[in-house]
Design an enzyme around this catalytic site. Sequence first.
Site, mmCIF file in Angstrom:
data_model
loop_
_atom_site.group_PDB
_atom_site.id
_atom_site.type_symbol
_atom_site.label_atom_id
_atom_site.label_comp_id
_atom_site.label_asym_id
_atom_site.label_seq_id
_atom_site.Cartn_x
_atom_site.Cartn_y
_atom_site.Cartn_z
ATOM 1 N N CYS A 111 -37.370 -41.141 10.611
ATOM 2 C CA CYS A 111 -38.809 -41.315 10.847
ATOM 3 C C CYS A 111 -39.181 -42.658 10.238
ATOM 4 O O CYS A 111 -38.741 -42.979 9.120
ATOM 5 C CB CYS A 111 -39.569 -40.179 10.171
ATOM 6 N N CYS B 168 -41.490 -45.396 16.536
ATOM 7 C CA CYS B 168 -41.713 -44.002 16.143
ATOM 8 C C CYS B 168 -40.583 -43.170 16.750
ATOM 9 O O CYS B 168 -40.417 -43.150 17.978
ATOM 10 C CB CYS B 168 -43.062 -43.549 16.693
HETATM 11 N N1 DGL Z 1 -43.241 -42.604 12.276
HETATM 12 C C1 DGL Z 1 -43.113 -41.407 13.072
HETATM 13 C C2 DGL Z 1 -41.633 -41.195 13.412
HETATM 14 O O1 DGL Z 1 -40.850 -42.130 13.328
HETATM 15 C C3 DGL Z 1 -43.811 -40.303 12.364
HETATM 16 C C4 DGL Z 1 -43.943 -39.078 13.171
HETATM 17 C C5 DGL Z 1 -45.150 -38.266 12.958
HETATM 18 O O2 DGL Z 1 -46.251 -38.786 13.118
HETATM 19 O O3 DGL Z 1 -44.973 -37.072 12.718
HETATM 20 O O4 DGL Z 1 -41.213 -40.149 13.820
#
Ligand code: DGL
Length: 265
Positions: free
Chosen positions: A186, A76
């Site tokens: 993301c 993440c």
């Molecule tokens: N997969 C997360 C990232 O890479 C998502 C972030 C979120 O939950 O806003 O930032």
Amino acid sequence: MVNQQNFPIGIFDSGVGGTSIWKEIHTLLPNENTIYLSDSKNAPYGEKSEQAIIDLSIKNTSFLLKQDCKLIVVACNTATTNAIKILRQKFDIPFIGIEPAIKPAALKTKTNTIGILATQGTLNSALFEKTANTIDQKIIRKEIIGNGLVNLIEDGKLYSSEMTALLKSYITPLLAENVDCLVLGCTHYPYLIPQIREIVGHKIQIIDSGEAVAKQTKAILAKFKLQNTSTLKSKHEFYINKNKATLEMLVQSEKENVRFIETDF
Ligand code: DGL
């Protein structure tokens, strides 16, 4: 001493998006067992305060450590850019993080203009700013906060008209701004590559960090002599606290030796 080599790799994300990283890791390291934590109930992290992201990241890590994970991949960008420093201070285990791939984009761009699609939490973080300051300062960065994209993916609406409209509103302006590289900052966004391609055609290179994270995971396992030596087929557990159907849809092609467990953590 306990032999940690055959323990699983722990992977967490605010939701289902980090499975894009899990797939890269599983492809490169098919012998490794994994435990994935999808904190979908608390997604999106990108709109939360830095302290809230740190607290959730500590909670996720503690859960994975209770399952005897030998290494943690923070799949993440938002959690990495806001919390990995604290995680490394607090827990005595190797961590791999993920950041928007602006360095490779800076090397690839011919127009000196790159687009970065990421969450507010990532784009506002001190770590992102630090990394951005290391690239050639003549490169223009067009930063776009992808508000709403994570929610639609979590709800399984990857190919909906809402998704198309939202993506067009974020990405079409880049075409007029001479952007030739788009960084997906993301881990949910690689699932949108076909839809983004529909909008930008082949005028823009799409860059994400998934493969680099898998390679780094391999390198760190080797460095700490933690590679799995078992000849048994690897096992994979996915813990999720909401949106199990979306998770199953995204990981469906890999069903063998995969368990989906809906639980609170
Ligand atoms: N997969 C997360 C990232 O890479 C998502 C972030 C979120 O939950 O806003 O930032």
